[in-house]
Motif scaffolding. Structure first.
Motif, PDB file in Angstrom:
ATOM      1  N   VAL A 143      -4.148  72.962   9.574  1.00  0.00           N
ATOM      2  CA  VAL A 143      -2.867  73.580   9.925  1.00  0.00           C
ATOM      3  C   VAL A 143      -2.485  73.196  11.356  1.00  0.00           C
ATOM      4  O   VAL A 143      -1.322  72.927  11.656  1.00  0.00           O
ATOM      5  N   GLU A 144      -3.477  73.115  12.211  1.00  0.00           N
ATOM      6  CA  GLU A 144      -3.230  72.716  13.599  1.00  0.00           C
ATOM      7  C   GLU A 144      -2.591  71.318  13.645  1.00  0.00           C
ATOM      8  O   GLU A 144      -1.595  71.092  14.331  1.00  0.00           O
ATOM      9  N   MET A 145      -3.147  70.375  12.874  1.00  0.00           N
ATOM     10  CA  MET A 145      -2.567  69.028  12.851  1.00  0.00           C
ATOM     11  C   MET A 145      -1.151  69.066  12.283  1.00  0.00           C
ATOM     12  O   MET A 145      -0.263  68.375  12.772  1.00  0.00           O
ATOM     13  N   ALA A 146      -0.952  69.885  11.242  1.00  0.00           N
ATOM     14  CA  ALA A 146       0.388  70.001  10.648  1.00  0.00           C
ATOM     15  C   ALA A 146       1.369  70.544  11.684  1.00  0.00           C
ATOM     16  O   ALA A 146       2.522  70.094  11.766  1.00  0.00           O
ATOM     17  N   GLU A 147       0.905  71.501  12.477  1.00  0.00           N
ATOM     18  CA  GLU A 147       1.785  72.072  13.517  1.00  0.00           C
ATOM     19  C   GLU A 147       2.163  71.014  14.552  1.00  0.00           C
ATOM     20  O   GLU A 147       3.301  70.958  15.012  1.00  0.00           O
ATOM     21  N   TYR A 148       1.210  70.169  14.916  1.00  0.00           N
ATOM     22  CA  TYR A 148       1.522  69.109  15.880  1.00  0.00           C
ATOM     23  C   TYR A 148       2.557  68.138  15.309  1.00  0.00           C
ATOM     24  O   TYR A 148       3.481  67.702  15.998  1.00  0.00           O
ATOM     25  N   ILE A 149       2.363  67.798  14.042  1.00  0.00           N
ATOM     26  CA  ILE A 149       3.308  66.859  13.420  1.00  0.00           C
ATOM     27  C   ILE A 149       4.697  67.490  13.378  1.00  0.00           C
ATOM     28  O   ILE A 149       5.695  66.847  13.692  1.00  0.00           O
ATOM     29  N   ALA A 150       4.747  68.770  13.010  1.00  0.00           N
ATOM     30  CA  ALA A 150       6.047  69.455  12.941  1.00  0.00           C
ATOM     31  C   ALA A 150       6.692  69.500  14.321  1.00  0.00           C
ATOM     32  O   ALA A 150       7.898  69.261  14.468  1.00  0.00           O
ATOM     33  N   ALA A 151       5.896  69.778  15.351  1.00  0.00           N
ATOM     34  CA  ALA A 151       6.453  69.853  16.705  1.00  0.00           C
ATOM     35  C   ALA A 151       6.972  68.495  17.156  1.00  0.00           C
ATOM     36  O   ALA A 151       7.959  68.388  17.889  1.00  0.00           O
ATOM     37  N   ALA A 152       6.303  67.440  16.722  1.00  0.00           N
ATOM     38  CA  ALA A 152       6.727  66.089  17.138  1.00  0.00           C
ATOM     39  C   ALA A 152       7.998  65.667  16.414  1.00  0.00           C
ATOM     40  O   ALA A 152       8.751  64.832  16.909  1.00  0.00           O
ATOM     41  N   ASP A 153       8.242  66.248  15.241  1.00  0.00           N
ATOM     42  CA  ASP A 153       9.409  65.909  14.430  1.00  0.00           C
ATOM     43  C   ASP A 153       9.578  64.387  14.327  1.00  0.00           C
ATOM     44  O   ASP A 153      10.584  63.831  14.772  1.00  0.00           O
ATOM     45  N   PRO A 154       8.597  63.700  13.763  1.00  0.00           N
ATOM     46  CA  PRO A 154       8.610  62.234  13.805  1.00  0.00           C
ATOM     47  C   PRO A 154       9.723  61.627  12.970  1.00  0.00           C
ATOM     48  O   PRO A 154      10.126  62.191  11.955  1.00  0.00           O
ATOM     49  N   ARG A 155      10.192  60.468  13.432  1.00  0.00           N
ATOM     50  CA  ARG A 155      11.276  59.745  12.748  1.00  0.00           C
ATOM     51  C   ARG A 155      10.714  58.509  12.066  1.00  0.00           C
ATOM     52  O   ARG A 155       9.821  57.869  12.599  1.00  0.00           O
ATOM     53  N   PRO A 156      11.263  58.172  10.908  1.00  0.00           N
ATOM     54  CA  PRO A 156      10.787  56.949  10.267  1.00  0.00           C
ATOM     55  C   PRO A 156      11.246  55.700  11.018  1.00  0.00           C
ATOM     56  O   PRO A 156      12.230  55.725  11.751  1.00  0.00           O
ATOM     57  N   ARG A 157      10.507  54.609  10.787  1.00  0.00           N
ATOM     58  CA  ARG A 157      10.782  53.343  11.475  1.00  0.00           C
ATOM     59  C   ARG A 157      12.120  52.750  11.031  1.00  0.00           C
ATOM     60  O   ARG A 157      12.881  52.265  11.841  1.00  0.00           O
ATOM     61  N   LEU A 158      12.349  52.783   9.718  1.00  0.00           N
ATOM     62  CA  LEU A 158      13.577  52.182   9.202  1.00  0.00           C
ATOM     63  C   LEU A 158      14.556  53.289   8.825  1.00  0.00           C
ATOM     64  O   LEU A 158      14.190  54.239   8.179  1.00  0.00           O
TER      65      LEU A 158
ATOM     66  N   GLY B  47       4.686  75.182   4.128  1.00  0.00           N
ATOM     67  CA  GLY B  47       5.522  76.030   4.974  1.00  0.00           C
ATOM     68  C   GLY B  47       5.884  75.351   6.292  1.00  0.00           C
ATOM     69  O   GLY B  47       6.996  75.493   6.795  1.00  0.00           O
ATOM     70  N   ILE B  48       4.952  74.618   6.855  1.00  0.00           N
ATOM     71  CA  ILE B  48       5.172  74.012   8.167  1.00  0.00           C
ATOM     72  C   ILE B  48       5.950  72.706   8.069  1.00  0.00           C
ATOM     73  O   ILE B  48       6.839  72.417   8.873  1.00  0.00           O
ATOM     74  N   LEU B  49       5.623  71.889   7.063  1.00  0.00           N
ATOM     75  CA  LEU B  49       6.191  70.536   7.015  1.00  0.00           C
ATOM     76  C   LEU B  49       7.195  70.311   5.888  1.00  0.00           C
ATOM     77  O   LEU B  49       7.864  69.278   5.846  1.00  0.00           O
ATOM     78  N   GLY B  50       7.306  71.284   4.978  1.00  0.00           N
ATOM     79  CA  GLY B  50       8.167  71.114   3.805  1.00  0.00           C
ATOM     80  C   GLY B  50       9.613  70.797   4.148  1.00  0.00           C
ATOM     81  O   GLY B  50      10.262  69.988   3.475  1.00  0.00           O
ATOM     82  N   GLU B  51      10.110  71.417   5.207  1.00  0.00           N
ATOM     83  CA  GLU B  51      11.515  71.215   5.573  1.00  0.00           C
ATOM     84  C   GLU B  51      11.703  69.978   6.432  1.00  0.00           C
ATOM     85  O   GLU B  51      12.747  69.339   6.409  1.00  0.00           O
ATOM     86  N   LYS B  52      10.689  69.672   7.225  1.00  0.00           N
ATOM     87  CA  LYS B  52      10.852  68.617   8.234  1.00  0.00           C
ATOM     88  C   LYS B  52      10.545  67.219   7.725  1.00  0.00           C
ATOM     89  O   LYS B  52      10.930  66.235   8.350  1.00  0.00           O
ATOM     90  N   THR B  53       9.774  67.130   6.639  1.00  0.00           N
ATOM     91  CA  THR B  53       9.393  65.805   6.137  1.00  0.00           C
ATOM     92  C   THR B  53       9.625  65.757   4.631  1.00  0.00           C
ATOM     93  O   THR B  53       9.829  66.785   4.003  1.00  0.00           O
ATOM     94  N   ALA B  54       9.568  64.543   4.077  1.00  0.00           N
ATOM     95  CA  ALA B  54       9.582  64.413   2.617  1.00  0.00           C
ATOM     96  C   ALA B  54       8.134  64.558   2.166  1.00  0.00           C
ATOM     97  O   ALA B  54       7.399  63.581   2.046  1.00  0.00           O
ATOM     98  N   LEU B  55       7.734  65.819   1.976  1.00  0.00           N
ATOM     99  CA  LEU B  55       6.309  66.129   1.753  1.00  0.00           C
ATOM    100  C   LEU B  55       5.904  65.913   0.299  1.00  0.00           C
ATOM    101  O   LEU B  55       6.586  66.340  -0.617  1.00  0.00           O
ATOM    102  N   VAL B  56       4.775  65.234   0.126  1.00  0.00           N
ATOM    103  CA  VAL B  56       4.195  65.044  -1.202  1.00  0.00           C
ATOM    104  C   VAL B  56       2.753  65.518  -1.128  1.00  0.00           C
ATOM    105  O   VAL B  56       2.029  65.142  -0.203  1.00  0.00           O
ATOM    106  N   ILE B  57       2.361  66.340  -2.073  1.00  0.00           N
ATOM    107  CA  ILE B  57       0.991  66.859  -2.046  1.00  0.00           C
ATOM    108  C   ILE B  57       0.183  66.220  -3.160  1.00  0.00           C
ATOM    109  O   ILE B  57       0.652  66.106  -4.293  1.00  0.00           O
TER     110      ILE B  57
END
Lengths: 389, 618
Positions: B184-199, B221-231
């Protein structure tokens, strides 16, 4: 393959260049199609989200992560100043009290009841995008950027370091085969683009940086000197953000464009003459080079003071020019591999059959007549056309 | 590790395949090959190539594909294209007319920089490393590996994620039922960074979650909205086992749906192909695995390109791939110098050259990557650099192709003496059966023996090892073909793709130059007179043994020398020939070159002459 030669570098007196200027993240474009812009004009802005800092509140207060919210003094989303208390415990004895303070000015973005962490974010930073070249806005890409078009003289280099800059073009040497030495540089060259000849060394590059010279254009340098200047060995040719090292630690911006390659190599006469002809004019220069996937070469753009209103037909980045059909008899070419590296000549023959060379490889070759009227046979892969008229 | 390169799940139906056109869209060149059924088997018949057209001014990959196929049309006389449409199925052209059409079109792609990924896990040497192996096996370049314990401060991690702009992120962490907090900690970091795709600016970054199943809801809950999440399934469900295949399959799906769909022209290309487009290295991995499985081999494959060097291995059925993103022969040639150091390159060069001259030459190759060596000296320098690039890439591979770390093992007293730990490398040069070399410097060396010696010098095979090269780099095409028709792929691989160079026999041990290393006796198939003799230390000997020939070699090593069965123990092996022959390498293992420059030059000259490595001199 139909094009068994290295695409040439453009050296031309008059062309149309289109520069696509894009923000790294969506933002606001503040110019319109038809606007005239200068290199230093701000054309678009974006807000870069602030840096995130993480404070583990649960650990600092010695509480369980799911209790964190009960101990917060600031609310999620609330602005904080550096050293503001963001959370504290409530002991019965006052001197056992522990406070968690904000390490930054910004806001308390969120807290996690699983990890016990608070995320604090610094205020957003404004990012300004400049036009880089004098010209006219011909296209706006909403929220992303725009395209600037300029009618200009253009010299493409083979390799460069450092980012975009501009300034007055001045000559540091009298001929293309001279070397530029530190002694030829003077304080009045500050903010200018200085043209060298065949070579300049590390001392000259350092002196340029110390004097605040904006850019250098030269035939060649030694790799050893580049390494000394950067403080590291450049592994791949992806450049554009370098800052050079002076006094052993201070890094300053300096843009460097090589027109020929590594070593001491006279600048092609055509290139030198074109640059000499425009001495005293304002030019835009970029050292950014990317040789892999989406070739980007360093460049010197000299906008025309009185444009003839040529209309560009192409789309996208770089010079607007027709596609070359291939190499032709009489074309000016530069030999780009030892043992004749850097020599310039004209194509005298294009034998169609494969020929065995010293390495025993069978390759397509061409005949090149050099300036001393000797003719040599060179693999086609080892020449590049000097493009442009 | 249980990972095998995934097979596209799109079903292939329709009539049997007689004519196949395949392309590989590389970053600079698009290569097309035609494969036709001849009698009972398949053969590669024609090839064409054209510049890749992903970049401006074309910005449409299909232009390059059509141009490459048009060249195949010209050479073969077969009409394949009707405008921009491929004629399917194949048929005869009628009386006196050339044949028409193909039965399927397939393609691989590494254009536009390939698939660039960031991976994250909880513990660096465990789930993060497994995630890295999953991404590499799927054909990605791994830009960075993040983990809770990677030594970076949280804000440094967030800044790094934000600045990278990958095509995709793979997040793992925790065994099932294990740590939730770190994931969850790593997920929180990714969410905080709000990364953008290259293309592309307008689509959400694909993120695959393949970690502890108990953390799925939290991650959603953390990344579902911010990324195109696949589990997908946890890639390390228990410490003792990896389950990489589901994550790799998801990487391929997302590569097509998100990344490829953003690249210019790929939507059209995806519609044309009969099976999903594969990332080039994934396809190469697939054909390597197929070969290893079919022939029961341990193998190492290498593809040394201009920018990167890929290494594949299959040992004991376990497949691994690594990519050394900055080791290559043109774009990255200067990085080989930086990583190997000048002395390591110069030790292979049979003449002296000033450092300044060599450095400038290497940089000039970097900035003009398409040039070729014109003189013998230049060729020898390039081949010296290649040895170091190959050596470094294999070292990198060995460090990642390991057993699982963090696993409790029962130890014997001998393990303790040998300091064996969990996570030791799977690459065992003694049990290696075959080396497959690919890439311009190996496939197009003017003499085949040069390819063989480059690989022997770089890899130092021990005992008895076969070597081969890919003739015209068609492994990517055959990899994707193997997912449609394994017989066609293996027929072409064996007959047209692989060129067997021969076999290297390398005793393990050290001795003084000229001392006896091993006695040998060779019995040839086909009635040729046997040969016997003594191989001395410091000696390299090449015995002619053609592609069609087989031989039995009996080796009786000196007391301090081993051929894999123990010091001084004789061994007998069946060996195959090749276009180079049987190489007896008495230079000792590990290979040590003389320290003094004049001795080194003399040794190199002697070895080069012994195998007729270069024309004329040395």
């Amino acid at each position: 393959m139909g094009h068994a030669y290295t695409p040439g570098l453009m050296v031309t007196e008059r062309t149309i260049v289109r520069k696509r200027r894009l923000l790294p993240i969506p933002g606001q474009v503040i110019v319109r199609v038809g606007d005239r812009v200068q290199s230093q004009t701000v054309v678009a802005r974006a807000e870069l989200a602030g840096t995130v800092h993480v404070v583990n509140v649960a650990n600092l207060l010695g509480i369980a992560p799911d209790e964190v919210r009960e101990y917060l003094v600031k609310k999620e989303g609330q602005e904080v100043r550096q050293d503001d208390v963001i959370a504290e415990n409530k002991p019965l004895i006052r001197w056992l009290k522990t406070e968690v303070r904000s390490p930054i000015n910004g806001k308390l973005e969120s807290v996690s009841t699983l990890t016990g962490q608070a995320l604090l974010r610094e205020p957003p930073r404004s990012l300004e995008l400049l036009a880089y070249v004098d010209g006219a806005v011909v296209e706006v890409h909403p929220a992303q950027g725009l395209t600037v078009e300029t009618e200009c003289s253009l010299v493409q280099g083979i390799f460069g370091i450092g980012g975009e800059t501009w300034g007055e073009l001045v000559l540091g040497v009298k001929s293309p085969d001279e070397s530029l030495t530190a002694g030829r540089l003077s304080p009045d060259m500050k903010g200018k683009i200085v043209v060298g000849g065949a070579f300049l060394d590390a001392a000259c590059m350092k002196r340029s940086a110390e004097l605040g010279i904006a850019g250098l254009v030269v035939g060649g340098i030694h790799d050893e000197d580049l390494r000394e200047l950067l403080g590291y060995d450049l592994g791949v040719a992806i450049t554009g953000t370098e800052r050079v090292l002076i006094d052993g630690k201070r890094r300053v911006p300096l843009t460097l464009v090589l027109t020929e390659g590594f070593g001491s190599i006279p600048m092609a006469a055509k290139t030198f003459q074109l640059l000499a002809h425009h001495a005293g004019q304002k030019v835009s220069v970029s050292g950014a080079t990317q040789i892999r996937a989406g070739v980007l070469r360093p460049e010197i753009i000299i906008p025309k003071e009185s444009p003839s209103h040529l209309r560009g037909e192409g789309r996208g980045e770089g010079p607007v020019a027709g596609e070359r059909a291939g190499i032709r008899l009489g074309d000016q070419v530069r030999i780009i591999r030892d043992p004749l590296f850097g020599r310039i000549g004209s194509v005298a023959g294009l034998p169609p059959d494969l020929k065995q060379i010293e390495t025993e490889s069978h390759v397509r070759v061409l005949e090149v007549t050099l300036s001393d009227n000797t003719t040599v046979v060179i693999p086609r892969a080892n020449v590049e056309i000097i493009e442009g008229t | 590790m249980t990972g095998s390169a995934p097979v596209p799940d799109k079903p292939v139906a329709g009539p049997p395949l007689s004519v196949i056109i395949a392309t590989d869209c590389g970053s600079t060149t698009t290569k097309a090959i035609l494969i036709e059924k001849k009698g009972d088997g398949y053969r590669q018949t024609y090839r064409g190539e054209a510049p890749t057209t992903v970049e401006a001014p074309f910005e449409d990959v299909t232009r390059g594909v059509l141009n490459a196929i048009a060249e195949v049309e010209e050479l073969s006389g077969r009409k394949i294209l009707e405008g921009e449409t491929m004629i399917m199925p194949s048929r005869s052209g009628g009386a006196g007319k050339p044949p028409v059409g193909v039965d399927i079109y397939i393609s691989t792609s590494s254009a536009g920089g390939g698939l660039q990924m960031m991976v994250a896990g909880a513990v660096k040497s465990m789930t993060a490393e497994s995630a890295q192996r999953a991404a590499l096996g799927a054909g990605a370049i791994v830009m960075d590996v993040l983990a809770s314990n990677d030594g970076r401060l949280p804000h440094e991690k967030i800044e790094r994620i934000r600045s990278l702009r990958p095509d995709m992120i793979l997040l793992s962490g925790g065994t099932d039922g294990g740590t939730v907090t770190h994931v969850v900690e790593m997920a929180e970091y990714i969410a905080a960074a709000d990364p953008r795709p290259r293309l592309g600016m307008s689509y959400r970054l694909p993120l695959i979650y393949a970690g502890n199943k108990d953390a799925r809801d939290r991650v959603k809950g953390i990344l579902g909205e911010k990324t195109a999440l696949v589990i997908t399934e946890n890639l390390r469900p228990v410490l003792e086992r990896e389950n990489l295949a589901p994550a790799r399959q998801k990487i391929h799906d997302l590569f097509l749906e998100h990344v490829m769909a953003q690249a210019p022209g790929y939507k059209k290309l995806i519609e044309w192909t009969g099976v999903p487009i594969m990332p080039t290295p994934a396809a190469v991995g697939l054909i390597m695995e197929t070969l290893a499985r079919r022939e029961h081999l341990n193998l190492i494959g290498v593809d040394i390109g201009g920018a990167t060097t890929d290494v594949f291995s299959v040992f004991g059925g376990v497949f691994n791939r690594t990519v050394s993103a900055n080791l290559g022969m043109s774009y990255s040639v200067s990085n080989v110098l930086a990583e190997a150091g000048l002395d390591n390159i110069m030790r292979w060069v049979p003449f002296t050259i000033e450092e300044e001259t060599l450095r400038n030459r290497i940089k000039n190759k970097m900035i003009r990557p398409t040039t070729i060596p014109q003189t013998l000296d230049e060729l020898q320098i390039e081949q010296a650099i290649a040895r170091e690039a190959l050596r470094l890439a294999l070292m990198h591979h060995k460090s990642l192709a390991t057993g699982l770390k963090g696993v409790q093992q029962e130890r014997t007293i001998s393990d303790i003496f040998e300091q064996r730990a969990s996570g030791e490398t799977l690459i065992d040069m003694l049990t290696l059966d075959l080396i497959v070399g690919s890439g311009g410097i190996l496939s197009h060396a003017p003499r085949r023996v040069q390819s063989m010696i480059m690989m022997v010098d770089a890899y130092e095979p021990m005992g008895v090892t076969e070597l081969s090269v890919d003739s015209i780099f068609m492994m990517p095409h055959l990899g994707v073909l193997s997912s449609v028709n394994e017989q066609a792929a293996t027929d072409v691989f064996v007959h047209d793709c692989l060129i067997y160079l021969g076999t290297c026999v390398a005793p393990i041990g050290q001795g003084k130059d000229g001392e006896r290393c091993t006695d040998f006796e060779i019995a040839f198939s086909g009635g040729r007179s046997p040969e016997k003799g003594t191989l001395a230390f410091g000696e390299l000997r090449l015995i002619p043994l053609t592609l069609e020939e087989r031989a039995k070699i009996e080796l009786r090593p000196a007391r301090q020398v081993s051929l894999g069965e123990g010091k001084g123990v004789p061994v007998t092996r069946d060996v195959r020939g090749g276009v180079v022959g049987l190489l007896l390498d008495g230079r000792g293992r590990p290979l040590q070159l003389p320290g003094k420059p004049e001795d080194r030059l003399a040794a190199l000259t002697r070895w080069h002459q012994a195998v007729n490595l270069y024309p004329g001199k040395s």
